[in-house]
Design a protein around this motif. Structure first.
Motif, PDB file in Angstrom:
ATOM      1  N   ARG A  65       0.829  -1.204   0.000  1.00 43.30           N
ATOM      2  CA  ARG A  65       0.000   0.000   0.000  1.00 43.30           C
ATOM      3  C   ARG A  65       0.866   1.257   0.000  1.00 43.30           C
ATOM      4  O   ARG A  65       0.702   2.172   0.825  1.00 43.30           O
ATOM      5  N   SER A  84      -8.622   3.181  -7.604  1.00 43.06           N
ATOM      6  CA  SER A  84      -7.535   2.295  -7.126  1.00 43.06           C
ATOM      7  C   SER A  84      -6.175   2.726  -7.655  1.00 43.06           C
ATOM      8  O   SER A  84      -5.169   2.550  -6.971  1.00 43.06           O
ATOM      9  N   HIS A 100      -8.617   3.199  -1.227  1.00 39.90           N
ATOM     10  CA  HIS A 100      -7.923   2.130  -1.971  1.00 39.90           C
ATOM     11  C   HIS A 100      -6.954   2.686  -3.017  1.00 39.90           C
ATOM     12  O   HIS A 100      -6.427   1.937  -3.832  1.00 39.90           O
ATOM     13  N   ILE A 102      -3.803   4.172  -4.930  1.00 42.69           N
ATOM     14  CA  ILE A 102      -2.339   4.241  -4.955  1.00 42.69           C
ATOM     15  C   ILE A 102      -1.947   5.190  -6.080  1.00 42.69           C
ATOM     16  O   ILE A 102      -2.472   5.085  -7.194  1.00 42.69           O
ATOM     17  N   ASN A 159      -6.328  -3.429   1.350  1.00 38.77           N
ATOM     18  CA  ASN A 159      -5.901  -2.779   2.607  1.00 38.77           C
ATOM     19  C   ASN A 159      -5.918  -3.766   3.768  1.00 38.77           C
ATOM     20  O   ASN A 159      -4.967  -3.834   4.559  1.00 38.77           O
ATOM     21  N   SER A 214      -3.235  -6.406   3.364  1.00 40.55           N
ATOM     22  CA  SER A 214      -1.896  -5.844   3.596  1.00 40.55           C
ATOM     23  C   SER A 214      -1.528  -5.943   5.069  1.00 40.55           C
ATOM     24  O   SER A 214      -0.386  -6.291   5.421  1.00 40.55           O
TER      25      SER A 214
END
Lengths: 332, 338
Positions: free
Chosen positions: B41, B110, B148, B150, B219, B222
């Motif tokens: 993440r 995302s 979410h 990135i 998430n 992770s």
């Protein structure tokens, strides 16, 4: 009374007659025939430079064949002053020592003569030790009395000090060898210095050889192998052993060696290529010991023993040798 | 349960990698690093020339993980509000407002790709950095969340005119900087030029199997990875030594040719940078089916997570990439573990 005096004189004459016969001067006797006596003398090497008080020794070895034998009363007498033409020459027989070895056919006499100088001169003068005359008697014929002459030894009497203007070169005797400087002490110092030099060079080699007595003995794996042999077979000992081998790899490769740069290491140190699989096994063991306790390896139940074998094989590679075959029981 | 979960997700992650590798050839390392950043993440800086496949790469990943994909081009006149909304005159002659790239996908965003980020002004950087850090944005009297998201940002490293270099504090927000270079393999280069399947990017990306992963579960998973992959004391000590070495390389005997090492480093890696490195290393360990981090895992992400954080003397900034590479390689070679 007169009768008594005559009788006593007759008795005295009778007794004195044999003594006078024996006291015949040796020099008046005939010489012994050749072949019956052999002589060997051990003379002093120094022939010159004698002065008052010096003692000169001379060994005489006489071999007298039978039937002749030495009349020992004819040996030189201690304290006798040597004369030449009736004049005292200042050399006196200080001591005499006589030994003999009697054999069936011959007799060997060891006569040690010590003369002392009692004269001196302002200039160098010749002198002689001897000659000495010995009497020999034929044991089969008492009337056969002969003499043997021990040859004289010429020497030179030197003054105690030079006086006046003397040119040394003119005064030097051709019989005196050149005086050389003594170098005994220098030779000893040279030997000591050479010894120190050799020890220093050995020490230097030892230091340059990374404190080892043999070439390549101080390599990282040689050191690791020595340490691992003494490492206890315990969990803590295993950690130390793995750490020591990691250090050896790092020092050998001049960088930190991990599983992911093993190929770089093997390219740089191709001697270790035959051990590639074992090195991978070692890294798997290291992974379990230091990073991931759940990880598995195929070394066996006695990894400490396996590590000692592995270190030895690495040491062989380090020395450019073919690795020692792995003990099949290692690690089991 | 966790073991099964970890295994199942790993299979999906490797399947995703495999799918992306089919459409973006010769980029195994960048693809592994992007996979790592997705599961760690972390936001990513992409470094590479134009036309090397960065957009294709990101679109392929987005298709694989699902969720929204948005992209914006950095320009000198780009303003922060351009990321949030558009205004235009509609057919009715009245002004209209529509959501900008950040808001367009809502919470389902995302992947957000900021192309040539260094062409944008610092005001834009500020907005983006806040969104990256907080994953939220205040606009239209409301708070918008992008849990979410990135961010992938590309820097134009060639042209320097009319650009605004990203400051070191901003670079530190990115987990990784990943170089994308043209593959050296002749066969791959030939395929990229002559194989027609690479000519149509849309069609190419459509060949990627969709939704291999669920973007809205990343998430949570992770956290599972981070809590299940352990780090031994030896590993922690090793990481600590690496960190110290980035601050004082000379203390570890690290030298770079032609560089005065006493003057080179103004600041080493930050605590945030090291924690991000360990996050990425844990993901790498998981992807390699390990339960603990090894030095090898750190090596796999060390350059990409640390190089862009180092602050060098200005005199060495022009050679930054080369010097950082040599210095970090030197550190890995110098620091031992155990």
């Amino acid at each position: 009374m007169t009768k008594f005096i005559r009788f006593f004189s007759l008795i005295l004459l009778f007794c004195a007659t044999p003594l006078s016969a024996l006291a015949i001067d040796s020099q008046d006797l005939p010489d012994i025939k050749e072949g019956f006596v052999t002589i060997k003398t051990i003379d002093p090497t120094q022939r010159v430079g004698y002065t008052v008080g010096d003692v000169i020794e001379r060994d005489v070895i006489l071999t007298i064949k039978a039937p002749y034998t030495l009349v020992e009363t004819s040996l030189p007498i201690k304290g006798y002053e040597k004369r030449y033409r009736g004049q005292v020459i200042g050399i006196e027989l200080k001591n005499i020592h006589h030994e003999k070895d009697v054999h069936k056919d011959y007799t060997t006499h060891h006569i040690k003569l010590a003369y002392q100088v009692f004269t001196n001169s302002v200039v160098a003068k010749n002198a002689a030790l001897g000659p000495e005359y010995l009497n020999l008697i034929n044991m089969k014929n008492n009337k056969d009395l002969v003499k043997y002459r021990i040859p004289s030894l010429g020497i030179a009497i030197s003054p105690l000090a030079i006086f006046g203007a003397v040119k040394v070169e003119d005064n030097m005797s051709p019989m005196l060898e050149p005086l050389l400087m003594t170098h005994t002490q220098e030779k000893q110092w040279l030997k000591v210095a050479l010894g120190i030099l050799v020890i220093s060079l050995l020490g230097l080699l030892y230091i340059l050889g990374v404190h080892t007595w043999l070439p390549r003995m101080g390599g990282p794996f040689a050191s690791a192998y020595r340490t691992l042999r003494k490492t206890p077979n315990s969990a803590e000992g295993l950690k130390q052993a793995v750490s020591k081998l990691h250090l050896a790899f790092n020092n050998t490769g001049a960088m930190s060696i991990f599983n992911d740069n093993l190929d770089t290491f093997l390219a740089k140190k191709s001697n270790f290529s035959p051990l590639k699989y074992e090195i991978q096994q070692f890294f798997a063991l290291s992974r379990q010991v230091y990073f991931e306790p759940n990880a598995t390896h195929d070394i066996g139940n006695n990894p400490s023993k396996w590590l000692v074998q592995f270190a030895r094989r690495c040491r062989d590679c380090e020395r450019g040798l073919t690795p020692t075959p792995l003990d099949s029981k290692a690690g089991a | 349960m966790s073991d099964l979960q970890l295994t199942d997700w790993r299979n999906h992650a490797l399947a995703l990698e495999s799918e992306v590798n089919k459409v973006v050839v010769g980029q195994h390392t960048p693809i592994r690093l992007i996979t790592t950043s997705i599961f760690a993440r972390g936001h990513v800086l992409l470094e590479g020339d134009v036309g090397v496949g960065k957009t294709t790469l990101l679109r392929a990943f987005t298709r694989g993980i699902g969720g929204g994909y948005q992209r914006i081009e950095g320009t000198i006149d780009l303003m922060p509000n351009d990321l949030v909304y558009h205004t235009y005159l509609g057919e009715d002659g009245k002004p209209h407002v529509s959501a900008g790239p950040l808001l367009m996908s809502g919470e389902n965003l995302s992947v957000f790709f900021f192309n040539e980020i260094n062409r944008a002004r610092p005001q834009v950087h500020s907005l983006l950095l806040r969104v990256m850090a907080e994953r939220s944005l205040s606009a239209f009297n409301a708070e918008h969340y992008f849990p979410h998201m990135i961010v992938f940002a590309d820097r134009n490293q060639v042209e320097k005119e009319e650009t605004f270099e990203i400051p070191s504090a901003a670079r530190d927000r990115f987990m990784m900087e990943i170089p994308i270079v043209v593959p050296n393999d002749d066969a791959i280069m030939e395929a990229l030029v002559f194989d027609t399947k690479f000519h149509n990017v849309d069609a190419l990306v459509d060949t990627v199997k969709p939704d291999v992963l669920q973007f809205d579960e990343l998430n949570g998973f992770s956290g599972v990875i981070q809590s299940n992959i352990t780090a031994s004391d030896t590993l922690k000590k090793y990481a600590l030594n690496l960190w110290k070495a980035t601050k004082a390389p000379l203390d570890y005997g690290v030298k770079v040719s032609g560089v005065d090492m006493n003057r080179l480093v103004l600041a080493g890696a930050s605590p945030r940078g090291m924690s991000m490195m360990l996050r990425a290393a844990r993901v790498n360990a998981w992807l390699n089916n390990r339960t603990a981090v090894l030095p090898d895992d750190i090596h796999a992400v060390f350059h990409s997570t640390i190089a862009h954080r180092l602050v060098f003397s200005p005199v060495y900034e022009m050679r930054r990439t080369e010097i950082a590479r040599d210095m970090l390689s030197g550190i890995i070679n110098a620091v031992a573990a155990p």
